[in-house]
Design a protein around this motif. Structure first.
Motif: not given
Length: 119
Positions: A20-32
């Motif tokens: 799920e994080i891979r699909l939308r990393p910008g939503i899940w992980v701050r500053w990637r």
């Protein structure tokens, strides 16, 4: 074909969560940032322990070296006390590639090698 995002209750393990994080990393992980991803995964593991969930979790082992760190050491040919997130961020910077992308490529390699080892 692009996978549609799933709800959290539809996920079964840390690998589903990472997909799920891979699909939308910008939503899940701050500053990637892999440092933020590492913190998120430690929280995931803590929640598993609190709720008595027994799950394969290779990213953090309190008081020991994690399986993912060991795999990365073997791949890189040296040991490091910095942890997988820092090591991958350094490698990504040297290669001129986004760290989050390198993490997912390495995760795919790690999982493929583990599947092959089980066979």
């Amino acid at each position: 074909m692009t996978q549609a995002p799933r709800q959290l209750h539809e996920l079964h393990d840390v690998y589903d969560f990472l997909d799920e994080i891979r699909l939308r990393p910008g939503i899940w992980v701050r500053w990637r940032s892999l440092q933020h991803l590492d913190s998120m995964l430690i929280g995931y593991h803590a929640a598993m322990c609190v709720h008595g969930v027994d799950e394969d979790f290779p990213f953090w082992t309190p008081g020991a070296v994690s399986p993912f760190d060991q795999w990365l050491w073997h791949r890189n040919g040296y040991e490091s006390s910095l942890g997988w997130a820092t090591e991958i961020e350094r490698e990504a910077e040297t290669a001129g590639t986004p760290a989050i992308e390198l993490f997912f490529r390495l995760l795919d390699q790690y999982r493929a090698e583990r599947r092959d080892a089980v066979r």
